[in-house]
Enzyme design. Structure first.
Site, PDB file in Angstrom:
ATOM      1  N   GLY A 110       0.455  -1.784  -0.345  1.00 53.41           N
ATOM      2  CA  GLY A 110       1.605  -1.701  -1.245  1.00 53.41           C
ATOM      3  C   GLY A 110       2.898  -2.107  -0.545  1.00 53.41           C
ATOM      4  N   SER A 156      -2.390  -2.826  -4.800  1.00 53.05           N
ATOM      5  CA  SER A 156      -1.903  -1.561  -5.342  1.00 53.05           C
ATOM      6  C   SER A 156      -2.267  -1.502  -6.813  1.00 53.05           C
ATOM      7  CB  SER A 156      -0.380  -1.478  -5.195  1.00 53.05           C
ATOM      8  OG  SER A 156       0.109  -0.397  -5.965  1.00 53.05           O
ATOM      9  N   ASP A 158      -0.519   0.020  -8.887  1.00 56.50           N
ATOM     10  CA  ASP A 158       0.720   0.289  -9.628  1.00 56.50           C
ATOM     11  C   ASP A 158       1.365  -0.947 -10.258  1.00 56.50           C
ATOM     12  OD1 ASP A 158       0.312   2.850  -8.722  1.00 56.50           O
ATOM     13  OD2 ASP A 158       1.764   2.716  -7.097  1.00 56.50           O
ATOM     14  N   ARG A 193      -6.943  17.033 -32.565  1.00 56.41           N
ATOM     15  CA  ARG A 193      -6.077  17.514 -31.485  1.00 56.41           C
ATOM     16  C   ARG A 193      -5.100  16.444 -31.005  1.00 56.41           C
ATOM     17  NH1 ARG A 193     -10.495  20.704 -27.757  1.00 56.41           N
ATOM     18  NH2 ARG A 193     -10.028  22.777 -28.548  1.00 56.41           N
ATOM     19  N   GLY A 201       1.026   5.506 -11.166  1.00 56.59           N
ATOM     20  CA  GLY A 201       1.985   4.393 -11.104  1.00 56.59           C
ATOM     21  C   GLY A 201       3.170   4.694 -10.201  1.00 56.59           C
TER      22      GLY A 201
HETATM   23  O1  F6P Z   1       0.248   3.755  -5.082  1.00 55.73           O
HETATM   24  C1  F6P Z   1      -0.973   4.064  -5.655  1.00 55.73           C
HETATM   25  C2  F6P Z   1      -1.018   5.487  -6.115  1.00 55.73           C
HETATM   26  O2  F6P Z   1      -2.285   5.722  -6.714  1.00 55.73           O
HETATM   27  C3  F6P Z   1       0.099   5.906  -7.065  1.00 55.73           C
HETATM   28  O3  F6P Z   1      -0.118   5.482  -8.383  1.00 55.73           O
HETATM   29  C4  F6P Z   1       0.101   7.400  -6.889  1.00 55.73           C
HETATM   30  O4  F6P Z   1       1.376   7.935  -7.145  1.00 55.73           O
HETATM   31  C5  F6P Z   1      -0.253   7.574  -5.433  1.00 55.73           C
HETATM   32  O5  F6P Z   1      -0.893   6.366  -5.011  1.00 55.73           O
HETATM   33  C6  F6P Z   1      -1.163   8.737  -5.140  1.00 55.73           C
HETATM   34  O6  F6P Z   1      -1.307   8.833  -3.766  1.00 55.73           O
HETATM   35  P1  F6P Z   1      -2.418   9.718  -3.039  1.00 55.73           P
HETATM   36  O7  F6P Z   1      -3.742   9.053  -3.243  1.00 55.73           O
HETATM   37  O8  F6P Z   1      -1.999   9.700  -1.617  1.00 55.73           O
HETATM   38  O9  F6P Z   1      -2.393  11.054  -3.682  1.00 55.73           O
END
Ligand code: F6P
Length: 367
Positions: A110, A156, A158, A193, A201
């Protein structure tokens, strides 16, 4: 013969294995030696663990990456490594690069991981100087490694970097989100529901926005469109009672216009009690299912094409070339200056297009 190493860093993303396979095989095909750095920057900092007899930097053969395309995660491991963000960690990493004869490093991660790489490259001459002055390496040892050649690939889920249409892994995570929302819809309809579904993200709402468009969600919260003070009334107006199912998607970074976090619990409480909605409401946090599993075809293709281009980029780079990353723009694989893209990401959100957002959200079910 050039020695080219590939590494995955930060959160894993589907398609990273395609990158590793492509880099290893392209490097060998072009007459270079291919290496993998295992466990991200942590592996680069450690180099070799004498006690456990483990080498984190290993030469790879053509057959070592067989089967990589169809497997999830990153098979060479990854880490979020604090040591590398200290100069001492980077000194150890530089020493391990020289000792293993690595001329060039291709990093898939990333924006944080890639920014770290750019810093490493900028500091490289002073790191070598310090290693020589401390007696860790000799002048003769460092002589062939005067310039560090680094190329980034954006891995990534995201999709949060400017300058490229898609990051490696984003479409796989999006596909997973759609699949999961479909499952939830069946049970939501059965019970009449409402579900508040939190998607990943970090600070970017791409996954949430595209997930909402692709599943026809009723309401959406993303950081790039901070909600106005009247968001509670707005949501209650849109979401009427009597529907068999209600789906609200919320990005984990969702904010109101004052920069305060909007949480799934706040949304759930409102759906359950607010303005007489009284909906039987559940929260589902999709979490790491979005990141795991095999890559969709697009990410395998993207990882492969970009991996090939990354090897060509390191072979063509000169000391004057800026650190670049491999992008995809309008279906073309291109090289772009890394730090300009990082800066632009911080300055402008990638996905704001209010008109398209409103048009897509207006397609929700009304019954
Ligand atoms: O950057 C990828 C990501 O999955 C984000 O979407 C999320 O906020 C973060 O990493 C979670 O990180 P970890 O796997 O360290 O909990």
């Amino acid at each position: 013969k050039k020695n080219i190493a590939v590494m995955t860093s930060g959160g894993d993303s589907p398609g990273m294995n395609a990158v590793v396979r492509a880099v290893v095989r392209t490097a060998i095909h072009l007459g270079c030696n291919a290496y993998c750095v295992y466990e991200g920057y942590r592996g680069l900092v450690i180099g070799r663990d004498e006690e456990k007899q483990v080498d984190y930097i290993r030469q790879m053969g053509w057959e070592d990456v067989r089967g990589y395309l169809s497997l999830g995660g990153t098979l060479i491991g990854t880490a979020r490594c604090k040591e590398f963000f200290e100069r001492d960690g980077r000194l150890r990493a530089a020493r391990n690069m020289v000792v293993n004869g690595i001329d060039a490093l291709i990093i898939c991660g990333g924006d944080g991981s890639l920014t770290g790489a750019d810093r490493f490259r900028a500091e490289w001459p002073s790191l070598l100087e310090e290693l020589v002055s401390k007696g860790d390496l000799t002048k003769e040892q460092v002589a062939p490694f005067q310039h560090l050649n680094i190329v980034g690939l954006v891995g990534s889920i995201d999709n949060d970097l400017s300058g490229t249409d898609a990051t490696i892994g984003a479409y796989s995570a999006l596909a997973r989100i759609c699949e999961m929302v479909d499952y939830i819809e069946a049970t939501a309809s059965s019970h009449s529901r409402a579900f508040v579904i939190e998607v990943m993200g970090r600070h970017c709402g791409w996954l949430a926005l595209m997930g909402a468009v692709a599943t026809g969600a009723d309401f959406l919260f993303i950081p790039e469109k901070p909600r106005e003070d009247n968001w509670k009334e707005e949501m209650c107006q849109v979401i009427k009672t009597g529907k068999r199912k209600t789906i609200v998607i919320i990005a984990e970074g969702a904010l109101d216009r004052h920069g305060n976090k909007i949480t799934p619990t706040m949304v759930k409480d409102l759906l359950a009690d607010g303005n007489g909605l009284g909906l039987d409401t559940r929260i589902t946090t999709l979490g790491h299912v979005q990141r795991g599993g095999t890559a969709v075809a697009y990410d395998r293709m993207l990882g492969t094409l970009q991996g090939v281009e990354a090897v060509k980029a390191v072979l063509e780079a000169t000391p004057e070339t800026e650190t670049c990353f491999i992008a995809i723009t309008e279906n073309k694989i291109t090289r772009k200056p890394l730090m300009a893209a990082v800066k632009e990401t911080q300055e402008v959100a990638k996905l704001i297009d209010a008109q398209r957002f409103n048009e897509a959200m207006a397609l929700r079910d009304t019954e």
